[in-house]
Design a protein around this motif. Sequence first.
Motif, mmCIF file in Angstrom:
data_model
loop_
_atom_site.group_PDB
_atom_site.id
_atom_site.type_symbol
_atom_site.label_atom_id
_atom_site.label_comp_id
_atom_site.label_asym_id
_atom_site.label_seq_id
_atom_site.Cartn_x
_atom_site.Cartn_y
_atom_site.Cartn_z
ATOM 1 N N PRO A 229 79.457 -118.576 52.538
ATOM 2 C CA PRO A 229 78.120 -118.413 51.809
ATOM 3 C C PRO A 229 77.892 -117.571 50.925
ATOM 4 N N SER A 230 76.855 -117.820 50.032
ATOM 5 C CA SER A 230 76.640 -116.633 49.248
ATOM 6 C C SER A 230 75.695 -115.810 49.526
ATOM 7 N N GLU A 231 75.268 -114.625 49.111
ATOM 8 C CA GLU A 231 74.347 -113.478 49.606
ATOM 9 C C GLU A 231 72.910 -114.237 49.535
ATOM 10 N N GLU A 232 72.641 -115.033 48.713
ATOM 11 C CA GLU A 232 71.267 -115.781 48.779
ATOM 12 C C GLU A 232 71.185 -116.549 49.840
ATOM 13 N N GLU A 233 72.057 -117.093 50.336
ATOM 14 C CA GLU A 233 72.043 -118.100 51.764
ATOM 15 C C GLU A 233 72.137 -117.238 52.940
ATOM 16 N N GLU B 184 74.285 -105.090 52.771
ATOM 17 C CA GLU B 184 75.352 -105.449 53.616
ATOM 18 C C GLU B 184 75.008 -105.189 54.781
#
Length: 373
Positions: free
Chosen positions: A82-86, A276
């Motif tokens: 998954p991307s950070e936005e997800e 993070e």
Amino acid sequence: MIKMDKTQFIQRLTILVLTVTTSITVPAAFVSAQDTPANQRDGQSPALTKSAADQYLLKDDDRQLTEFERENRRQDEPLPIPSEEELIQELSKGSSTRSARKACLASLPLDKMTPANRTNAEYVLKDISMFRTLPKVHLDVNHSAYAYFIAHPDVVVSIWRQMQLSEFKMWQTGPYSYEVDAGDGTVGTLDVIYQTPAESIVVCSGVYKSPLLAKPISARALLHLQTEYYPGKDEKRDSISHQVTMYVSFPSQTVEVAAKILAPVSNAILDRNFKEVSIFLHMMTLAMERQPGWVERLAGNLEGVLPIRRPQLLKVAARVYIDGKQRENPEALRRRLQRPQPIDPVSQTSGQAPRKLSSDLQVQPISRAQSPN
């Protein structure tokens, strides 16, 4: 040679600024619980989920289904990354402006602190060398898991070491006190001086020692964490929005000037680290829901924490696992257990802390020779 010494000094100073201001950091290469090899997963561990089975009478079909899905997964099917936005949502960017500083100072609950704790906070605030309010982040995370990790940051640090994310070390030395060692010559202390379910205020003191420096570099910081809780409804998970504001004081004017020069770089790294940490909290919720056996093995290998923290982590994981099962079963949602208060507030009216350490518990010793003066 002079140029090399200056470069090394700036590098070490950067480490100090980041270590003291964040108290704990995560490297950019984040490793999720899903990276555990498939042959090392035991899925729904009977030892961990016994309470769930007893209360909700989970059938063997649940475990058989998990095994079927795992055994029939295509070997060449890559796990989705998954991307950070997800994973998280940035509601507002970090800031170091004067207007942000003024607003953040006004939001500090100094009038609710004990006189001694207020004095400790004002000691940093009277001489602010560096200010930063980190991005406001929204994420899905079980409230019980979030409260546990916020109340016991040494467990988070120990998990990072187990996952080989960081060499940072932290030991609990009192009900609200910790000692830290960054492993690079930087050591310090961390004291929680105010805490409610919605706010936590921490005072950090750090010292960096190196043969390359004539004398140690010291700094003090005040960290203010603010959290908003959003309970999950129907099939949605619990979620929170949180933000950290930091105030740093460097006794040395030379160090202060150097820190301001490095601010554009250090601010970007601090913002990145906070995101993070948020991703880590989100991923731990997913691990507790989907891979409780992995969490159980992780808890058994924790180092540098009080013995009671291990069964506490298992209990939290079982609760998160149960909550996940309840979301999958609409009927179970009607029987949802009432949530506990996320965090026991620190008493501000007496000298007695509500969470005392038992007399028979021992904290892993730390070398006092490494502690700051």
